[in-house]
Scaffold this active site. Structure first.
Site, mmCIF file in Angstrom:
data_model
loop_
_atom_site.group_PDB
_atom_site.id
_atom_site.type_symbol
_atom_site.label_atom_id
_atom_site.label_comp_id
_atom_site.label_asym_id
_atom_site.label_seq_id
_atom_site.Cartn_x
_atom_site.Cartn_y
_atom_site.Cartn_z
ATOM 1 N N GLU A 148 0.822 -1.221 0.000
ATOM 2 C CA GLU A 148 0.000 0.000 0.000
ATOM 3 C C GLU A 148 0.853 1.267 0.000
ATOM 4 O O GLU A 148 0.526 2.244 -0.673
ATOM 5 C CB GLU A 148 -0.943 0.009 1.204
ATOM 6 C CG GLU A 148 -1.903 1.185 1.242
ATOM 7 C CD GLU A 148 -2.789 1.278 0.007
ATOM 8 O OE1 GLU A 148 -3.662 0.421 -0.133
ATOM 9 O OE2 GLU A 148 -2.616 2.202 -0.819
ATOM 10 N N ASP A 167 10.187 8.905 -9.903
ATOM 11 C CA ASP A 167 9.390 8.421 -8.764
ATOM 12 C C ASP A 167 7.923 8.265 -9.192
ATOM 13 O O ASP A 167 7.297 7.226 -8.943
ATOM 14 C CB ASP A 167 9.520 9.422 -7.597
ATOM 15 C CG ASP A 167 8.632 9.068 -6.429
ATOM 16 O OD1 ASP A 167 8.969 8.124 -5.694
ATOM 17 O OD2 ASP A 167 7.580 9.724 -6.264
ATOM 18 N N LYS A 201 5.532 4.738 -9.748
ATOM 19 C CA LYS A 201 4.171 4.571 -9.215
ATOM 20 C C LYS A 201 3.182 4.286 -10.360
ATOM 21 O O LYS A 201 2.241 3.494 -10.204
ATOM 22 C CB LYS A 201 3.766 5.817 -8.421
ATOM 23 C CG LYS A 201 4.593 5.963 -7.138
ATOM 24 C CD LYS A 201 4.490 7.353 -6.540
ATOM 25 C CE LYS A 201 5.348 7.480 -5.282
ATOM 26 N NZ LYS A 201 5.512 8.866 -4.829
ATOM 27 N N GLY A 207 5.474 11.196 4.007
ATOM 28 C CA GLY A 207 5.454 11.564 5.427
ATOM 29 C C GLY A 207 5.687 10.347 6.295
ATOM 30 O O GLY A 207 5.364 9.231 5.926
HETATM 31 N N1 HSE Z 1 9.528 11.683 -2.739
HETATM 32 C C1 HSE Z 1 8.208 11.176 -2.793
HETATM 33 C C2 HSE Z 1 7.244 12.332 -3.095
HETATM 34 C C3 HSE Z 1 7.871 10.499 -1.489
HETATM 35 O O1 HSE Z 1 7.695 13.486 -3.118
HETATM 36 O O2 HSE Z 1 6.076 12.093 -3.310
HETATM 37 C C4 HSE Z 1 6.848 9.429 -1.570
HETATM 38 O O3 HSE Z 1 7.108 8.434 -2.497
#
Ligand code: HSE
Length: 344
Positions: A153, A224, A228, A325
């Site tokens: 998750e 990043d 996702k 977070g």
């Molecule tokens: N570096 C990522 C962001 C943290 O800024 O969303 C969570 O994956």
């Protein structure tokens, strides 16, 4: 009667500490309301030390030790100094919580930790995007052969239950497109630039606030968000994508002039991840887009994330919430453990 879950944590940074803090405060609730008795039996961190006790380590003491000393080296424990491999083999845990550094090129060392745990008959919860973006079908096979579960998750939108929503509620409604603001750092930077700040200053602020990855290149280059997007595509759209399949552009080329141009047209720049099936294949992109104010993702500000699932039966469903977070991502691990419990 509660069911005992012995957990071993690999990597004791923000997320591990967030999870431990939640456990210190919510142990009774989790036990009484959900029937899960969660005990931390090992914590292994390359820099902060490695400790283990099959009877359980006190979450409050773990947090105090970090707050007082910055590490776990002064904490009393039956065993100390185990490597990650030894922790997985010897701790007696039945769930591995894998929170080591994310490497989007190889997935290591997390990938090896996860394979070892699954092959040892342990469930796994991870917030680490590398192994999921690079090798999820393989990991799912290993898990299924060993009759254990993998919780992921926290890999998308931290504890905001984007994957549970997709998996448990929306999959049957036919997900035909997914669009999201999947990276908090870049959304924060674009918002601050709209308020007049320079790109570099906004990036430094995002790092200071703890949103950015250890190396923020992955955030600003869009990798990043791309990881996702791969995870979402593979979970919900029957695709088998890798990072190379995502047409990815970050935000580093967006100038103050671009921002001003959008504002003059009553629009906002957003870094949007999109995956959709087409007649001939699929579209999978991460790129900055200038969206109208009435776009479902236009009003998402700061480090907040959002995802819009477009479905055949329900139309568009948008979920908004934190994407990063310490506590927020630590809570994703709690969600994974509750799901493992529900499905066991
Ligand atoms: N570096 C990522 C962001 C943290 O800024 O969303 C969570 O994956």
């Amino acid at each position: 009667m509660s069911k005992l879950y012995k957990v071993a944590i690999i990597g004791f940074g923000n997320v591990g500490q967030g999870f431990t803090k939640i456990l210190a405060n919510k142990y009774e609730l989790l036990n009484e309301r959900f029937g899960v008795d969660i005990r931390i039996v090992a914590v292994c961190d390359l820099y902060k030390g490695s400790i283990a006790d099959p009877d359980g380590l006190d979450p409050t003491m773990l947090i105090s030790s970090i707050e007082l000393d910055g590490d776990l080296k002064n904490m009393d424990a039956k065993y100390t100094g185990w490597t990650a491999k030894e922790t997985i083999a010897n701790s007696g845990a039945n769930i591995l919580i894998e929170l080591a550094y994310t490497d989007l090129k190889t997935g290591e060392p997390a990938l090896s930790h996860v394979k070892q745990a699954l092959n040892n008959g342990m469930h796994v919860s991870m917030t680490n995007k590398g192994p999921v973006a690079l090798a999820f079908p393989e990991l799912r096979d290993i898990a299924s052969k060993n009759n254990v579960q993998i919780g992921i998750e926290g890999t998308v939108m931290s504890g905001t239950p984007s994957l549970h929503l997709g998996n448990e509620m929306l999959l049957a409604a036919g997900i035909i497109q997914i669009q999201g603001i999947l990276n908090g750092t870049t959304n924060y930077i674009l918002g601050e630039m709209e308020a007049g700040l320079d790109y570099q200053v906004a990036l430094i602020q995002a790092q200071a606030l703890g949103y950015a990855e250890a190396d923020p290149t992955g955030d600003v280059d869009g990798h990043d968000a791309a990881a996702k997007t791969v995870i979402l595509a593979n979970l919900f759209m029957d695709l088998e994508l890798t990072l190379a399949d995502i047409d990815c552009t970050g935000i580093s080329q967006i100038t103050s002039e671009d921002i001003a141009k959008a504002s003059a047209q009553n629009k906002h720049w957003k870094l949007i991840g999109t995956v959709a099936k087409t007649k001939t294949g699929f579209i999978a992109t991460v790129k900055p887009e200038m969206v109208n104010k009435d776009h479902p993702l236009a009003s998402i500000s700061g480090a907040t994330n959002a995802i819009t699932y477009s479905t055949e039966l329900l139309g568009d469903i948008t979920l908004i919430g934190p994407g990063a977070g310490r506590i927020e991502t630590g809570y994703a691990v709690i969600e994974d453990i509750l799901t493992i419990h529900k499905n066991s």
